[in-house]
Write a protein that holds these residues in place. Structure first.
Motif, PDB file in Angstrom:
ATOM      1  N   LEU A  11      42.738  41.055  50.515  1.00  0.00           N
ATOM      2  CA  LEU A  11      42.859  42.587  50.755  1.00  0.00           C
ATOM      3  C   LEU A  11      43.771  43.493  50.850  1.00  0.00           C
ATOM      4  N   ARG A  12      44.271  43.011  52.389  1.00  0.00           N
ATOM      5  CA  ARG A  12      45.196  43.781  53.197  1.00  0.00           C
ATOM      6  C   ARG A  12      46.346  42.834  52.836  1.00  0.00           C
ATOM      7  N   ARG A  15      47.590  45.001  49.708  1.00  0.00           N
ATOM      8  CA  ARG A  15      48.272  45.780  49.958  1.00  0.00           C
ATOM      9  C   ARG A  15      48.881  45.922  50.868  1.00  0.00           C
ATOM     10  N   LYS A  16      49.618  45.691  52.049  1.00  0.00           N
ATOM     11  CA  LYS A  16      50.584  44.996  52.202  1.00  0.00           C
ATOM     12  C   LYS A  16      52.033  44.587  51.855  1.00  0.00           C
ATOM     13  N   ARG A  20      51.440  49.734  50.913  1.00  0.00           N
ATOM     14  CA  ARG A  20      51.240  50.758  50.760  1.00  0.00           C
ATOM     15  C   ARG A  20      49.852  50.617  52.275  1.00  0.00           C
ATOM     16  N   THR A  21      49.780  52.508  52.872  1.00  0.00           N
ATOM     17  CA  THR A  21      48.824  52.269  53.631  1.00  0.00           C
ATOM     18  C   THR A  21      47.271  52.376  53.554  1.00  0.00           C
ATOM     19  N   ARG A  22      46.712  52.312  54.381  1.00  0.00           N
ATOM     20  CA  ARG A  22      44.981  52.427  53.680  1.00  0.00           C
ATOM     21  C   ARG A  22      44.530  53.637  53.379  1.00  0.00           C
ATOM     22  N   GLN A  24      47.175  55.317  51.449  1.00  0.00           N
ATOM     23  CA  GLN A  24      47.560  56.176  49.788  1.00  0.00           C
ATOM     24  C   GLN A  24      46.584  54.812  48.702  1.00  0.00           C
ATOM     25  N   GLN A  25      46.269  53.364  49.743  1.00  0.00           N
ATOM     26  CA  GLN A  25      45.171  52.991  49.121  1.00  0.00           C
ATOM     27  C   GLN A  25      44.433  53.417  48.203  1.00  0.00           C
ATOM     28  N   CYS A  36      35.532  54.601  47.781  1.00  0.00           N
ATOM     29  CA  CYS A  36      36.538  53.620  47.852  1.00  0.00           C
ATOM     30  C   CYS A  36      37.514  54.509  48.865  1.00  0.00           C
ATOM     31  N   LEU A  41      37.410  50.549  52.725  1.00  0.00           N
ATOM     32  CA  LEU A  41      38.619  49.634  52.952  1.00  0.00           C
ATOM     33  C   LEU A  41      38.166  49.276  54.674  1.00  0.00           C
ATOM     34  N   GLU A  45      38.507  44.902  54.639  1.00  0.00           N
ATOM     35  CA  GLU A  45      39.214  44.738  55.320  1.00  0.00           C
ATOM     36  C   GLU A  45      38.700  43.654  56.769  1.00  0.00           C
TER      37      GLU A  45
END
Length: 54
Positions: A11-12, A15-16, A20-22, A24-25, A36, A41, A45
């Motif tokens: 998941l991390r 996203r990376k 995106r930051t957490r 933004q995600q 969510c 998150l 993660e």
């Protein structure tokens, strides 16, 4: 297991890769439901809690 490093690492990394930051995600994922958020998150993660299949 989905990833040899675990679902949290998967998941991390997703996203990376999307750069995106957490925050933004979480904003993108709120369409799936209010659960969510940034804190969830973070828990997913770090694998302290895992998302449900739903």
């Amino acid at each position: 297991m989905v990833s040899p490093d675990g679902i949290g690492e998967l998941l991390r990394s997703i996203r990376k890769r999307a750069d995106r930051t957490r925050e933004q995600q979480a904003k993108l994922l709120t369409a799936a439901g209010p659960w969510c958020g940034v804190e969830n998150l973070k828990r997913w993660e770090s694998e302290r809690r895992l998302p449900s299949p739903a």
